[in-house]
Scaffold this motif. Structure first.
Motif, PDB file in Angstrom:
ATOM      1  N   ALA A 114     -13.689  29.408 -10.201  1.00  0.00           N
ATOM      2  CA  ALA A 114     -13.255  28.065  -9.794  1.00  0.00           C
ATOM      3  C   ALA A 114     -13.483  27.808  -8.307  1.00  0.00           C
ATOM      4  O   ALA A 114     -13.716  26.668  -7.909  1.00  0.00           O
ATOM      5  N   GLY A 115     -13.446  28.846  -7.494  1.00  0.00           N
ATOM      6  CA  GLY A 115     -13.600  28.668  -6.055  1.00  0.00           C
ATOM      7  C   GLY A 115     -15.037  28.676  -5.568  1.00  0.00           C
ATOM      8  O   GLY A 115     -15.283  28.513  -4.375  1.00  0.00           O
ATOM      9  N   ASP A 116     -16.001  28.822  -6.449  1.00  0.00           N
ATOM     10  CA  ASP A 116     -17.414  28.894  -6.042  1.00  0.00           C
ATOM     11  C   ASP A 116     -18.071  27.519  -6.213  1.00  0.00           C
ATOM     12  O   ASP A 116     -18.788  27.265  -7.183  1.00  0.00           O
ATOM     13  N   ALA A 117     -17.819  26.650  -5.254  1.00  0.00           N
ATOM     14  CA  ALA A 117     -18.313  25.269  -5.335  1.00  0.00           C
ATOM     15  C   ALA A 117     -19.833  25.208  -5.410  1.00  0.00           C
ATOM     16  O   ALA A 117     -20.391  24.363  -6.121  1.00  0.00           O
ATOM     17  N   ALA A 118     -20.520  26.099  -4.698  1.00  0.00           N
ATOM     18  CA  ALA A 118     -21.992  26.080  -4.713  1.00  0.00           C
ATOM     19  C   ALA A 118     -22.519  26.422  -6.104  1.00  0.00           C
ATOM     20  O   ALA A 118     -23.422  25.755  -6.612  1.00  0.00           O
ATOM     21  N   LEU A 119     -21.964  27.440  -6.748  1.00  0.00           N
ATOM     22  CA  LEU A 119     -22.395  27.805  -8.090  1.00  0.00           C
ATOM     23  C   LEU A 119     -22.082  26.689  -9.076  1.00  0.00           C
ATOM     24  O   LEU A 119     -22.917  26.329  -9.911  1.00  0.00           O
ATOM     25  N   LEU A 120     -20.894  26.115  -8.983  1.00  0.00           N
ATOM     26  CA  LEU A 120     -20.536  25.020  -9.888  1.00  0.00           C
ATOM     27  C   LEU A 120     -21.501  23.849  -9.731  1.00  0.00           C
ATOM     28  O   LEU A 120     -21.936  23.251 -10.721  1.00  0.00           O
ATOM     29  N   ALA A 121     -21.880  23.536  -8.500  1.00  0.00           N
ATOM     30  CA  ALA A 121     -22.828  22.443  -8.259  1.00  0.00           C
ATOM     31  C   ALA A 121     -24.197  22.775  -8.858  1.00  0.00           C
ATOM     32  O   ALA A 121     -24.839  21.897  -9.455  1.00  0.00           O
ATOM     33  N   ARG A 122     -24.642  24.028  -8.717  1.00  0.00           N
ATOM     34  CA  ARG A 122     -25.944  24.416  -9.289  1.00  0.00           C
ATOM     35  C   ARG A 122     -25.901  24.332 -10.812  1.00  0.00           C
ATOM     36  O   ARG A 122     -26.862  23.870 -11.434  1.00  0.00           O
ATOM     37  N   LEU A 123     -24.819  24.773 -11.424  1.00  0.00           N
ATOM     38  CA  LEU A 123     -24.698  24.696 -12.880  1.00  0.00           C
ATOM     39  C   LEU A 123     -24.704  23.240 -13.344  1.00  0.00           C
ATOM     40  O   LEU A 123     -25.354  22.894 -14.325  1.00  0.00           O
ATOM     41  N   GLU A 124     -24.004  22.380 -12.627  1.00  0.00           N
ATOM     42  CA  GLU A 124     -23.998  20.962 -12.989  1.00  0.00           C
ATOM     43  C   GLU A 124     -25.382  20.351 -12.805  1.00  0.00           C
ATOM     44  O   GLU A 124     -25.787  19.500 -13.599  1.00  0.00           O
ATOM     45  N   SER A 125     -26.143  20.806 -11.804  1.00  0.00           N
ATOM     46  CA  SER A 125     -27.493  20.275 -11.606  1.00  0.00           C
ATOM     47  C   SER A 125     -28.417  20.687 -12.747  1.00  0.00           C
ATOM     48  O   SER A 125     -29.470  20.079 -12.936  1.00  0.00           O
ATOM     49  N   CYS A 126     -28.031  21.712 -13.505  1.00  0.00           N
ATOM     50  CA  CYS A 126     -28.808  22.162 -14.663  1.00  0.00           C
ATOM     51  C   CYS A 126     -28.302  21.527 -15.958  1.00  0.00           C
ATOM     52  O   CYS A 126     -28.736  21.909 -17.044  1.00  0.00           O
ATOM     53  N   GLY A 127     -27.389  20.569 -15.846  1.00  0.00           N
ATOM     54  CA  GLY A 127     -26.943  19.827 -17.019  1.00  0.00           C
ATOM     55  C   GLY A 127     -25.615  20.244 -17.607  1.00  0.00           C
ATOM     56  O   GLY A 127     -25.114  19.591 -18.512  1.00  0.00           O
ATOM     57  N   LEU A 128     -25.024  21.318 -17.115  1.00  0.00           N
ATOM     58  CA  LEU A 128     -23.730  21.745 -17.634  1.00  0.00           C
ATOM     59  C   LEU A 128     -22.629  20.912 -16.986  1.00  0.00           C
ATOM     60  O   LEU A 128     -22.648  20.683 -15.775  1.00  0.00           O
ATOM     61  N   GLY A 129     -21.678  20.459 -17.788  1.00  0.00           N
ATOM     62  CA  GLY A 129     -20.576  19.661 -17.270  1.00  0.00           C
ATOM     63  C   GLY A 129     -19.258  20.393 -17.437  1.00  0.00           C
ATOM     64  O   GLY A 129     -19.073  21.146 -18.398  1.00  0.00           O
ATOM     65  N   GLU A 143      -6.553  40.789  -8.550  1.00  0.00           N
ATOM     66  CA  GLU A 143      -5.899  39.477  -8.537  1.00  0.00           C
ATOM     67  C   GLU A 143      -6.340  38.656  -9.746  1.00  0.00           C
ATOM     68  O   GLU A 143      -7.480  38.752 -10.182  1.00  0.00           O
ATOM     69  N   ARG A 144      -5.438  37.853 -10.270  1.00  0.00           N
ATOM     70  CA  ARG A 144      -5.799  36.915 -11.330  1.00  0.00           C
ATOM     71  C   ARG A 144      -6.542  35.751 -10.688  1.00  0.00           C
ATOM     72  O   ARG A 144      -6.168  35.282  -9.609  1.00  0.00           O
ATOM     73  N   ALA A 145      -7.594  35.285 -11.342  1.00  0.00           N
ATOM     74  CA  ALA A 145      -8.417  34.205 -10.777  1.00  0.00           C
ATOM     75  C   ALA A 145      -8.700  33.148 -11.834  1.00  0.00           C
ATOM     76  O   ALA A 145      -8.806  33.447 -13.030  1.00  0.00           O
ATOM     77  N   ASP A 146      -8.812  31.917 -11.366  1.00  0.00           N
ATOM     78  CA  ASP A 146      -9.157  30.793 -12.231  1.00  0.00           C
ATOM     79  C   ASP A 146     -10.667  30.728 -12.427  1.00  0.00           C
ATOM     80  O   ASP A 146     -11.432  31.123 -11.537  1.00  0.00           O
ATOM     81  N   VAL A 147     -11.073  30.232 -13.576  1.00  0.00           N
ATOM     82  CA  VAL A 147     -12.478  29.945 -13.822  1.00  0.00           C
ATOM     83  C   VAL A 147     -12.606  28.524 -14.356  1.00  0.00           C
ATOM     84  O   VAL A 147     -11.646  27.958 -14.887  1.00  0.00           O
ATOM     85  N   VAL A 148     -13.788  27.963 -14.197  1.00  0.00           N
ATOM     86  CA  VAL A 148     -14.101  26.655 -14.756  1.00  0.00           C
ATOM     87  C   VAL A 148     -15.060  26.895 -15.916  1.00  0.00           C
ATOM     88  O   VAL A 148     -16.037  27.636 -15.777  1.00  0.00           O
ATOM     89  N   ARG A 149     -14.747  26.309 -17.058  1.00  0.00           N
ATOM     90  CA  ARG A 149     -15.652  26.379 -18.206  1.00  0.00           C
ATOM     91  C   ARG A 149     -16.507  25.119 -18.188  1.00  0.00           C
ATOM     92  O   ARG A 149     -15.993  24.010 -18.065  1.00  0.00           O
ATOM     93  N   LEU A 150     -17.824  25.322 -18.286  1.00  0.00           N
ATOM     94  CA  LEU A 150     -18.787  24.228 -18.317  1.00  0.00           C
ATOM     95  C   LEU A 150     -19.575  24.322 -19.612  1.00  0.00           C
ATOM     96  O   LEU A 150     -19.673  25.404 -20.208  1.00  0.00           O
ATOM     97  N   ALA A 151     -20.141  23.215 -20.050  1.00  0.00           N
ATOM     98  CA  ALA A 151     -20.918  23.236 -21.289  1.00  0.00           C
ATOM     99  C   ALA A 151     -21.967  22.138 -21.281  1.00  0.00           C
ATOM    100  O   ALA A 151     -21.893  21.175 -20.508  1.00  0.00           O
ATOM    101  N   ILE A 152     -22.921  22.318 -22.178  1.00  0.00           N
ATOM    102  CA  ILE A 152     -23.926  21.299 -22.452  1.00  0.00           C
ATOM    103  C   ILE A 152     -24.132  21.262 -23.965  1.00  0.00           C
ATOM    104  O   ILE A 152     -24.121  22.300 -24.621  1.00  0.00           O
ATOM    105  N   LEU A 153     -24.284  20.067 -24.503  1.00  0.00           N
ATOM    106  CA  LEU A 153     -24.518  19.876 -25.931  1.00  0.00           C
ATOM    107  C   LEU A 153     -26.013  19.679 -26.183  1.00  0.00           C
ATOM    108  O   LEU A 153     -26.752  19.234 -25.302  1.00  0.00           O
ATOM    109  N   ALA A 154     -26.436  19.965 -27.407  1.00  0.00           N
ATOM    110  CA  ALA A 154     -27.856  19.858 -27.757  1.00  0.00           C
ATOM    111  C   ALA A 154     -28.403  18.459 -27.473  1.00  0.00           C
ATOM    112  O   ALA A 154     -29.497  18.319 -26.920  1.00  0.00           O
ATOM    113  N   GLY A 155     -27.670  17.423 -27.825  1.00  0.00           N
ATOM    114  CA  GLY A 155     -28.136  16.054 -27.583  1.00  0.00           C
ATOM    115  C   GLY A 155     -28.285  15.756 -26.102  1.00  0.00           C
ATOM    116  O   GLY A 155     -29.232  15.068 -25.693  1.00  0.00           O
ATOM    117  N   ASP A 156     -27.349  16.276 -25.288  1.00  0.00           N
ATOM    118  CA  ASP A 156     -27.444  16.095 -23.839  1.00  0.00           C
ATOM    119  C   ASP A 156     -28.701  16.789 -23.302  1.00  0.00           C
ATOM    120  O   ASP A 156     -29.411  16.252 -22.454  1.00  0.00           O
TER     121      ASP A 156
END
Length: 179
Positions: A114-129, A143-156
């Protein structure tokens, strides 16, 4: 991040992970993760892995995990050494082609810190939301850490595929054909 020379075409191969790749995996992953990926080379149906080769040299690992054929979805995981936005975009394109055109699945998802804004931005630039923030989902460094789950659907994917192929060409790569 580097970019190719104008007019250059670069080449990446993704080859199936094999037992001889153990040394690479240990360098890229934590020991438990490396063991799980090596198990995938022995036919674990819930994991399929590939070594990413750039210019003939191993540059990372990519794969599908948590394969759910019933719901036609799987998770995408990768680790890349190459400090190159084009390599990452190519590997994501390859993964989408493999999952949506090869496996004919409906959804591809991944998780990122969740804290890796650069990676999240790169994943979103590849179509994952982004789909969800999973609080305290993993343990990292004790330490326990948060993660963000991203996905892309076939139609997208199919709607953005041409634009992503054009982007790869501007980054010096010919888009892969899988299916």
């Amino acid at each position: 991040m580097t970019s190719p020379a104008r007019g250059a075409t670069r080449h990446i191969d993704l080859r199936p992970l094999g037992p001889a790749d153990g040394g690479h995996l240990v360098a890229w992953l934590e020991p438990g993760e490396a063991a799980a990926w090596l198990a995938s080379a022995k036919g674990d149906p819930l994991r399929q892995g590939w070594i990413v080769e750039l210019g003939g040299a191993p540059a990372g690992l990519a794969g599908v995990v948590d394969v759910d054929r019933g719901h036609q979805r799987c998770a995408w995981a990768h680790h890349l050494d190459a400090p190159d936005v084009g390599v990452e975009a190519y590997v994501h394109y390859w993964g989408c082609e493999y999952v949506f055109e090869g496996l004919r699945f409906a959804k591809l998802w991944c998780e990122a810190p969740a804290g890796d804004a650069a990676l999240l931005a790169r994943l979103e630039s590849c179509g994952l939301g982004p789909e969800a923030r999973l609080r305290g989902h993993v343990e990292h460094g004790g330490e326990r850490a948060d993660v963000v789950r991203l996905a892309i659907l076939a139609g997208d994917w199919r709607a953005m595929r041409r634009a992503m192929a054009a982007r790869l060409r501007t980054l010096g790569f010919e888009p892969p054909a899988i299916g």
